[in-house]
Design a protein around this motif. Structure first.
Motif, PDB file in Angstrom:
ATOM      1  N   ASP A  88      69.995  99.458 -21.434  1.00  0.00           N
ATOM      2  CA  ASP A  88      70.489  99.973 -20.155  1.00  0.00           C
ATOM      3  C   ASP A  88      69.498  99.676 -19.031  1.00  0.00           C
ATOM      4  O   ASP A  88      68.300  99.490 -19.296  1.00  0.00           O
ATOM      5  CB  ASP A  88      70.659 101.494 -20.294  1.00  0.00           C
ATOM      6  CG  ASP A  88      71.658 102.057 -19.306  1.00  0.00           C
ATOM      7  OD1 ASP A  88      72.197 101.294 -18.500  1.00  0.00           O
ATOM      8  OD2 ASP A  88      71.904 103.279 -19.379  1.00  0.00           O
ATOM      9  N   ASP A  89      70.006  99.641 -17.811  1.00  0.00           N
ATOM     10  CA  ASP A  89      69.153  99.457 -16.617  1.00  0.00           C
ATOM     11  C   ASP A  89      68.244  98.236 -16.776  1.00  0.00           C
ATOM     12  O   ASP A  89      67.069  98.277 -16.373  1.00  0.00           O
ATOM     13  CB  ASP A  89      68.281 100.706 -16.375  1.00  0.00           C
ATOM     14  CG  ASP A  89      69.106 101.972 -16.284  1.00  0.00           C
ATOM     15  OD1 ASP A  89      70.296 101.870 -15.921  1.00  0.00           O
ATOM     16  OD2 ASP A  89      68.577 103.048 -16.591  1.00  0.00           O
ATOM     17  N   ASP A  93      71.152  96.454 -14.127  1.00  0.00           N
ATOM     18  CA  ASP A  93      71.063  97.633 -13.259  1.00  0.00           C
ATOM     19  C   ASP A  93      71.741  97.367 -11.919  1.00  0.00           C
ATOM     20  O   ASP A  93      71.751  96.243 -11.414  1.00  0.00           O
ATOM     21  CB  ASP A  93      69.596  97.994 -13.040  1.00  0.00           C
ATOM     22  CG  ASP A  93      69.474  99.335 -12.361  1.00  0.00           C
ATOM     23  OD1 ASP A  93      69.835 100.343 -13.000  1.00  0.00           O
ATOM     24  OD2 ASP A  93      69.067  99.373 -11.175  1.00  0.00           O
ATOM     25  N   GLU A  95      76.438  96.882 -13.838  1.00  0.00           N
ATOM     26  CA  GLU A  95      76.673  98.277 -13.408  1.00  0.00           C
ATOM     27  C   GLU A  95      76.709  98.369 -11.896  1.00  0.00           C
ATOM     28  O   GLU A  95      76.133  97.517 -11.210  1.00  0.00           O
ATOM     29  CB  GLU A  95      75.518  99.161 -13.867  1.00  0.00           C
ATOM     30  CG  GLU A  95      75.453  99.448 -15.344  1.00  0.00           C
ATOM     31  CD  GLU A  95      74.368 100.483 -15.609  1.00  0.00           C
ATOM     32  OE1 GLU A  95      74.706 101.498 -16.213  1.00  0.00           O
ATOM     33  OE2 GLU A  95      73.217 100.266 -15.235  1.00  0.00           O
TER      34      GLU A  95
HETATM   35 CA    CA Z   1      72.377 102.136 -16.170  1.00  0.00          CA
END
Ligand code: CA
Ligand code: C2E
Ligand code: CA
Length: 528
Positions: A414-415, A437, A471
């Motif tokens: 993630d990110d 991200d 995202e």
């Molecule tokens: Ca994220």
């Protein structure tokens, strides 16, 4: 909510309760001590009255005995009786003088022999006792006279007031004592007074003799209870103060403990206040819903819906996030499973996990339980790992990741790009997806150099042969740019905001998944 920035009211019950709890034992203790003191003072008053009365009666018994012994001499000539009078005054304790009278006329005394003076029987209470402030011989010394008569003849016996006063003066400090004879009364100062008795503030006692017309009055003129308490129970009072302070501090500590963020999270977990919100993830091309990320919300009873960044970092810090995620997975499965028919096969469901989840293999069971609720192959479970709390590549972690993969669970980083160890992570763990991200997605439309960073990240993902999720897609331009760059999945407000499970299911049931939704105008989270 303790994790929010809202300050507690200065005089809230939390602030006042420790004071109340601290004061309670002090107040109750003081009431009990005060009651005990009143009892003791009452007993002192009664004891003093009874002591003075007993002493006075003993004196009067002596006087009565002397008078009785001399009564046969009453009416006889003084010369014949004077020796006996003197002998009685000398022999009988307390008797100062003895006198004979006939027809209300004194005619003989033990002190002066022949004597001449009128006697008025009305001066004597019940014809027996007369209290005087003094007589001609000792004008400043009180005197009590006992009178005994028979058929117009009789005897007087006197006692010096000092004998009476010695008993009155033995009473405790602050206690006023009066010896009353008819209208007159004698007080400890030695004064004989008449008229109404002085008023008494506390523990008034009046004790009358059954044998003589005398009454003893006692009582405290001022309220002595607090002075008495301080004088007699200093240790107990100090103990009460300590007890109160201890109770107050203990209560304060308990309240702080009960309202600590940890306790508040624990309570919320038991009350099922952590609820799943789902944000759709759309696939490249037709932008149909290919999956959803499960984002935690705190449905706080007082503060409403709480943003995750206000409580997740603390839950991660205390390790409570593991139990919270377990509940979130169970909740999500329970709400979605009955509607599994609405989901395409291989529908992605993503949960965010942290380093704490990787300390043992319990996550395997949580994932197993989640997947068991759905028909085989219906959902593809993805776990999103961030770099916020670094996951160590320990044997346990590596075993966990291997076993998760064996179960068919996917792992996403993630990110991606925000942490310093993204590339390290990629080397150490086997990831299936990278989530770019939103700060990089936001570079679309910016200058060419910035855009070059995004392009490089996408290129790197391609080379690593990993699935890409972008995202934070908010604009059509971002969507189109990412589509052109062959990003597999997109997620962002442009498509849908995180929503409650019921809304998510409603949208799913309405159609094959919206291609493009305008961002809702109402804010989704009301707290923070
Ligand atoms: Ca994220
Ligand atoms: P995240 O995992 O990066 O989740 C994506 C966040 O971006 C979500 O915020 C989501 O609402 C927000 N977002 C999605 N699309 C857009 C967009 O187009 N524009 C903007 N500005 N934001 C967008 P949210 O729900 O507030 O979550 C914040 C973070 O809290 C999450 O970031 C995640 O790190 C953490 N979190 C949320 N739920 C959980 C959970 O169950 N467990 C753990 N460990 N962390 C969670
Ligand atoms: Ca995430």
């Amino acid at each position: 909510m303790p994790l929010s920035v809202r300050r507690p009211a200065r005089w809230s019950w939390r602030a006042l309760l420790p004071w109340a709890v601290g004061l309670l034992p002090v107040i109750v203790g003081l009431i009990a001590l005060r009651w005990q003191t009143e009892r003791e003072l009452q007993m002192q008053s009664e004891a003093a009255a009874s002591q003075v009365l007993g002493h006075t009666e003993r004196i009067l018994d002596n006087l009565a005995g002397a008078a009785q012994g001399l009564l046969p001499l009453a009416g006889k000539p003084c010369a014949e009786a004077s020796l006996a009078l003197r002998a009685q005054a000398a022999r009988v304790p307390f008797v100062r003088a003895t006198l004979l009278f006939q027809n209300n006329r004194l005619y003989c005394t033990s002190l002066l022999g022949e004597y001449e003076e009128q006697v008025d029987p009305d001066d004597y209470t019940e014809g027996k006792l007369w209290l005087l402030p003094g007589n001609s011989l000792t004008p400043d010394r009180p005197l009590l006279i006992y009178r005994l008569d028979s058929a117009g003849r009789g005897v007087l016996a006197t006692v010096d007031g000092e004998h009476l006063l010695s008993a009155l003066r033995l009473s405790p400090a602050g206690l006023a004592v009066q010896l009353q004879v008819g209208e007159q009364w004698l007080e400890a100062s030695g004064q004989v007074r008449s008229g109404p008795l002085p008023t008494v503030a506390r523990t008034p006692v009046s004790l009358a003799s059954t044998r003589y017309p005398i009454t003893v009055h006692t009582g405290f003129s001022a309220d002595p209870a607090w002075d008495y308490l301080l004088g007699h129970y200093p240790a107990l009072l100090a103990l009460l103060g300590l007890l109160g302070a201890f109770a107050g501090v203990l209560c304060h500590w308990q309240i702080r403990r009960a309202s600590s963020p940890r306790a508040e999270l624990e309570r919320a977990l038991l009350a099922n206040e952590f609820v799943p919100f789902l944000q759709p993830v759309v696939r490249e091309g037709d932008y149909r819903w290919a999956g959803a990320e499960v984002l935690m919300r705190w449905q706080h009873p007082r503060d409403g819906l709480v943003r995750p960044d206000l409580f997740i970092p603390y839950a991660e810090h205390t390790g409570q996030i593991v139990a919270m995620t377990r509940v979130l997975m169970d909740d999500t499965a329970r709400s979605l499973a009955p509607f599994a028919g609405l989901l395409d096969d291989g529908f992605h469901i993503g949960f965010n996990i942290t380093a704490d989840h990787c300390r043992d293999l319990s996550l395997l069971h949580d994932c197993q339980r989640f997947l068991e609720q759905f028909p085989p192959g219906r959902v593809s479970l993805t776990l999103e790992v961030t770099e916020r709390k670094l996951i160590e590549p320990t044997p346990i972690t590596l075993e966990l990741f291997d076993k998760l993969h064996e179960m068919g669970v996917k792992i996403a980083l993630d990110d991606f790009g925000t942490g310093q160890s993204s590339l390290n992570y990629l080397r150490q763990f086997h990831f299936d997806y990278l989530k770019i991200d939103r700060s990089f997605v936001a570079l679309v439309g910016a200058d060419a150099l910035s855009l070059h960073i995004l392009d490089s990240i996408i290129e790197l993902c391609g080379k690593l042969n990993l699935g890409i999720v972008a995202e934070g897609v908010e604009t059509v331009a971002q969507r189109d740019y990412l589509a052109k760059s062959a990003v597999d999945f997109q997620q962002g407000y442009l498509f849908a905001r995180p929503m409650p499970v019921a809304d998510f299911l409603k949208s799913l049931a309405a159609g094959p998944g919206p291609v493009s939704l305008p961002p809702p105008t109402a804010p989704e989270i009301i707290n923070g």
